[in-house]
Design an enzyme around this catalytic site. Structure first.
Site, PDB file in Angstrom:
ATOM      1  N   TYR A 148       0.840  -1.204   0.000  1.00  0.00           N
ATOM      2  CA  TYR A 148       0.000   0.000   0.000  1.00  0.00           C
ATOM      3  C   TYR A 148       0.879   1.259   0.000  1.00  0.00           C
ATOM      4  O   TYR A 148       0.804   2.080  -0.911  1.00  0.00           O
ATOM      5  CB  TYR A 148      -0.903  -0.036   1.221  1.00  0.00           C
ATOM      6  CG  TYR A 148      -1.916   1.089   1.304  1.00  0.00           C
ATOM      7  CD1 TYR A 148      -2.963   1.178   0.391  1.00  0.00           C
ATOM      8  CD2 TYR A 148      -1.846   2.039   2.317  1.00  0.00           C
ATOM      9  CE1 TYR A 148      -3.908   2.195   0.474  1.00  0.00           C
ATOM     10  CE2 TYR A 148      -2.779   3.054   2.412  1.00  0.00           C
ATOM     11  CZ  TYR A 148      -3.809   3.139   1.491  1.00  0.00           C
ATOM     12  OH  TYR A 148      -4.744   4.147   1.580  1.00  0.00           O
ATOM     13  N   ARG A 189     -10.633  -1.315  10.173  1.00  0.00           N
ATOM     14  CA  ARG A 189     -10.156   0.012  10.570  1.00  0.00           C
ATOM     15  C   ARG A 189     -10.746   0.365  11.927  1.00  0.00           C
ATOM     16  O   ARG A 189     -11.809  -0.133  12.305  1.00  0.00           O
ATOM     17  CB  ARG A 189     -10.507   1.046   9.500  1.00  0.00           C
ATOM     18  CG  ARG A 189      -9.667   0.831   8.247  1.00  0.00           C
ATOM     19  CD  ARG A 189      -9.845   1.908   7.224  1.00  0.00           C
ATOM     20  NE  ARG A 189     -10.857   1.587   6.244  1.00  0.00           N
ATOM     21  CZ  ARG A 189     -11.060   2.268   5.119  1.00  0.00           C
ATOM     22  NH1 ARG A 189     -10.307   3.312   4.841  1.00  0.00           N
ATOM     23  NH2 ARG A 189     -11.998   1.927   4.265  1.00  0.00           N
ATOM     24  N   TYR A 207      -4.752  -2.322  19.835  1.00  0.00           N
ATOM     25  CA  TYR A 207      -3.490  -2.966  19.473  1.00  0.00           C
ATOM     26  C   TYR A 207      -2.355  -2.207  20.139  1.00  0.00           C
ATOM     27  O   TYR A 207      -2.278  -0.983  20.030  1.00  0.00           O
ATOM     28  CB  TYR A 207      -3.328  -2.996  17.951  1.00  0.00           C
ATOM     29  CG  TYR A 207      -4.436  -3.804  17.287  1.00  0.00           C
ATOM     30  CD1 TYR A 207      -4.351  -5.186  17.215  1.00  0.00           C
ATOM     31  CD2 TYR A 207      -5.581  -3.180  16.798  1.00  0.00           C
ATOM     32  CE1 TYR A 207      -5.374  -5.933  16.648  1.00  0.00           C
ATOM     33  CE2 TYR A 207      -6.608  -3.921  16.224  1.00  0.00           C
ATOM     34  CZ  TYR A 207      -6.498  -5.295  16.157  1.00  0.00           C
ATOM     35  OH  TYR A 207      -7.516  -6.036  15.605  1.00  0.00           O
ATOM     36  N   ARG A 280       0.184   9.944  13.890  1.00  0.00           N
ATOM     37  CA  ARG A 280      -0.417  10.438  12.641  1.00  0.00           C
ATOM     38  C   ARG A 280      -1.099  11.741  12.949  1.00  0.00           C
ATOM     39  O   ARG A 280      -2.069  11.787  13.715  1.00  0.00           O
ATOM     40  CB  ARG A 280      -1.525   9.486  12.197  1.00  0.00           C
ATOM     41  CG  ARG A 280      -1.145   8.353  11.359  1.00  0.00           C
ATOM     42  CD  ARG A 280      -1.082   8.744   9.886  1.00  0.00           C
ATOM     43  NE  ARG A 280      -0.523   7.662   9.100  1.00  0.00           N
ATOM     44  CZ  ARG A 280       0.767   7.481   8.938  1.00  0.00           C
ATOM     45  NH1 ARG A 280       1.632   8.311   9.487  1.00  0.00           N
ATOM     46  NH2 ARG A 280       1.221   6.489   8.224  1.00  0.00           N
TER      47      ARG A 280
HETATM   48  N1  LIG Z   1     -10.586   6.126   4.246  1.00  0.00           N
HETATM   49  C1  LIG Z   1      -9.423   6.598   4.648  1.00  0.00           C
HETATM   50  O1  LIG Z   1      -9.239   6.873   5.834  1.00  0.00           O
HETATM   51  C2  LIG Z   1      -8.317   6.831   3.658  1.00  0.00           C
HETATM   52  C3  LIG Z   1      -7.095   7.339   4.133  1.00  0.00           C
HETATM   53  C4  LIG Z   1      -6.059   7.544   3.243  1.00  0.00           C
HETATM   54  C5  LIG Z   1      -6.250   7.308   1.890  1.00  0.00           C
HETATM   55  N2  LIG Z   1      -7.431   6.829   1.443  1.00  0.00           N
HETATM   56  C6  LIG Z   1      -7.562   6.551  -0.004  1.00  0.00           C
HETATM   57  O2  LIG Z   1      -8.839   6.960  -0.470  1.00  0.00           O
HETATM   58  C7  LIG Z   1      -9.297   6.056  -1.472  1.00  0.00           C
HETATM   59  C8  LIG Z   1     -10.695   5.544  -1.099  1.00  0.00           C
HETATM   60  O3  LIG Z   1     -10.627   4.889   0.159  1.00  0.00           O
HETATM   61  P1  LIG Z   1     -11.928   4.313   0.869  1.00  0.00           P
HETATM   62  O4  LIG Z   1     -11.716   4.416   2.322  1.00  0.00           O
HETATM   63  O5  LIG Z   1     -13.117   4.915   0.258  1.00  0.00           O
HETATM   64  O6  LIG Z   1     -11.810   2.775   0.483  1.00  0.00           O
HETATM   65  P2  LIG Z   1     -12.898   1.764  -0.070  1.00  0.00           P
HETATM   66  O7  LIG Z   1     -12.284   0.404   0.002  1.00  0.00           O
HETATM   67  O8  LIG Z   1     -14.209   1.964   0.601  1.00  0.00           O
HETATM   68  O9  LIG Z   1     -13.066   2.212  -1.582  1.00  0.00           O
HETATM   69  C9  LIG Z   1     -12.167   1.840  -2.592  1.00  0.00           C
HETATM   70  C10 LIG Z   1     -12.975   1.535  -3.847  1.00  0.00           C
HETATM   71  O10 LIG Z   1     -12.077   1.195  -4.903  1.00  0.00           O
HETATM   72  C11 LIG Z   1     -12.560   0.029  -5.569  1.00  0.00           C
HETATM   73  N3  LIG Z   1     -11.410  -0.644  -6.186  1.00  0.00           N
HETATM   74  C12 LIG Z   1     -10.307  -1.126  -5.556  1.00  0.00           C
HETATM   75  N4  LIG Z   1      -9.465  -1.670  -6.459  1.00  0.00           N
HETATM   76  C13 LIG Z   1     -10.060  -1.514  -7.677  1.00  0.00           C
HETATM   77  C14 LIG Z   1      -9.681  -1.848  -9.009  1.00  0.00           C
HETATM   78  N5  LIG Z   1      -8.536  -2.482  -9.271  1.00  0.00           N
HETATM   79  N6  LIG Z   1     -10.514  -1.524 -10.024  1.00  0.00           N
HETATM   80  C15 LIG Z   1     -11.690  -0.881  -9.774  1.00  0.00           C
HETATM   81  N7  LIG Z   1     -12.099  -0.533  -8.544  1.00  0.00           N
HETATM   82  C16 LIG Z   1     -11.286  -0.846  -7.507  1.00  0.00           C
HETATM   83  C17 LIG Z   1     -13.241  -0.771  -4.466  1.00  0.00           C
HETATM   84  O11 LIG Z   1     -14.149  -1.744  -4.939  1.00  0.00           O
HETATM   85  C18 LIG Z   1     -13.913   0.335  -3.666  1.00  0.00           C
HETATM   86  O12 LIG Z   1     -15.200   0.628  -4.179  1.00  0.00           O
HETATM   87  C19 LIG Z   1      -8.255   4.969  -1.590  1.00  0.00           C
HETATM   88  O13 LIG Z   1      -7.407   5.273  -2.674  1.00  0.00           O
HETATM   89  C20 LIG Z   1      -7.496   5.067  -0.291  1.00  0.00           C
HETATM   90  O14 LIG Z   1      -6.162   4.637  -0.436  1.00  0.00           O
HETATM   91  C21 LIG Z   1      -8.474   6.567   2.295  1.00  0.00           C
END
Ligand SMILES: NC(=O)c1ccc[n+]([C@@H]2O[C@H](COP(=O)([O-])OP(=O)(O)OC[C@H]3O[C@@H](n4cnc5c(N)ncnc54)[C@H](O)[C@@H]3O)[C@@H](O)[C@H]2O)c1
Length: 315
Positions: A148, A189, A207, A280
């Site tokens: 990641y 999470r 944890y 963080r």
């Molecule tokens: N939620 C947080 O706290 C947080 C923090 C830092 C970064 N992010 C970033 O924000 C973005 C969204 O996070 P989230 O919390 O909504 O996660 P999430 O898992 O709810 O959403 C991710 C979405 O991407 C889709 N996806 C994953 N791989 C795919 C692929 N190869 N092709 C098509 N679709 C794909 C999943 O099905 C899902 O709908 C991510 O890039 C994550 O790294 C989130």
């Protein structure tokens, strides 16, 4: 009507962003393979406003399903929780490399503005606090989280190279912990973990000793920052932290969750996973200045909304 392409739009943050884009009268094309998301998150939108395309964005994009023009591409697709990115480690590396390249190529083809969803994990286990965007990070390149962390760092490097070589109008947002309705209850999470455990009368799992810190940004605030990055001119090449600068220990967070959930605080301790960051906290000076943005939703209010969502799901 303007058109946006949102990869990962069926996920937690993505679906809230889609709500916002539709409310701003945009037509949204969502590309998602549903590996961690669900069309249920978009069930309230008609096909007239949101087109759903089931595809893996790491593979070549299905041209027959793409719009003829687009103004904005937001690349959110990636597993985001440690449980999912460990289970989908190679897919995570690919979606942040090949998937980012496909999204950048699409933005270039359309002449669209591009937003990359990066992460505070780009800082690894940081040696400075709070973390400003100028900090280069302290990341284990071969540990269990590196699929990641390192792939997001690669995605940032690729985005910067597309700006240098092709002059695309791209911006990078580094999200810190975000929470709210539509998180998956079992994704491991801390927010869904604690809320689910509180609602089912289980002790909250901590944890390590609980002294590690996190900062929690409610999803409507997060979406406001993305909207700012999508609409404000002159931000090409900017890297901007998006998060809540109110830092707290996990132990203190557990106390607030128990209090908002109306349950006595009971803790179960588990060993700290390898490479878990000790702290963080975003420095959001840049977001304040460039996006005129700062979080508005207090932790207790955001948790009330999150509890209400999980209660509906009957945990
Ligand atoms: N939620 C947080 O706290 C947080 C923090 C830092 C970064 N992010 C970033 O924000 C973005 C969204 O996070 P989230 O919390 O909504 O996660 P999430 O898992 O709810 O959403 C991710 C979405 O991407 C889709 N996806 C994953 N791989 C795919 C692929 N190869 N092709 C098509 N679709 C794909 C999943 O099905 C899902 O709908 C991510 O890039 C994550 O790294 C989130």
């Amino acid at each position: 009507m303007k058109t946006a392409i949102v990869t990962g739009g069926a996920g937690f943050i993505g679906s809230h962003l889609v709500d916002r884009l539709v409310s701003e009268r945009m037509f949204v094309v969502v590309l998602d393979n549903l590996c961690t998301g669900s069309w249920d998150n978009l069930a309230h939108h008609s096909e007239q406003h949101v087109k759903r395309v089931l595809c893996n964005v790491s593979d070549p994009w299905p041209s027959e399903d793409l719009p003829t023009s687009a103004n904005l591409v937001v690349h959110l697709a990636s597993p985001a929780s440690p449980i999912h990115y460990r289970r989908l480690a190679i897919e995570t590396l690919l979606v942040n490399s090949e998937g980012t390249k496909n999204a950048l190529d699409a933005a270039r083809r359309y002449g669209a503005r591009f937003i990359l969803a990066s992460t505070s994990e780009a800082y690894g286990d940081p040696a400075v606090s709070p973390q400003p965007e100028t900090y280069w990070g302290h990341v284990n390149p071969i540990g269990p989280r590196s699929c990641y962390d390192e792939s997001k760092r690669f995605a940032e490097a690729l985005t910067m190279e597309y700006i240098r070589q092709y002059d695309i109008d791209a911006r990078i947002l580094r999200f810190f912990n975000c929470y709210g309705p539509r998180m998956q209850s079992e994704d491991g999470r801390v927010v869904p973990n604690f809320v689910r455990q509180a609602l089912s009368g289980q002790p909250l799992t901590i944890y390590g000793n609980g002294e590690q810190t996190r900062s929690f940004c409610y999803v409507s605030d997060e979406v406001e920052a993305i909207w700012g990055a999508a609409t404000i001119d002159g931000l090409q090449g900017e890297v901007i932290n998006v998060g809540n600068p109110q830092e707290r220990t996990i132990l203190n967070f557990a106390e607030v969750v128990a209090d908002v959930g109306g349950v006595p605080l009971e803790i179960e301790s588990q060993p700290l996973p390898p490479d878990d960051p000790t702290n963080r906290c975003p420095d959001i000076t840049k977001a304040r200045k460039l996006l005129c943005w700062e979080p508005k939703v207090g932790l207790r209010d955001g948790l009330e909304e999150t509890f209400a969502f999980f209660r509906q799901k009957a945990y």
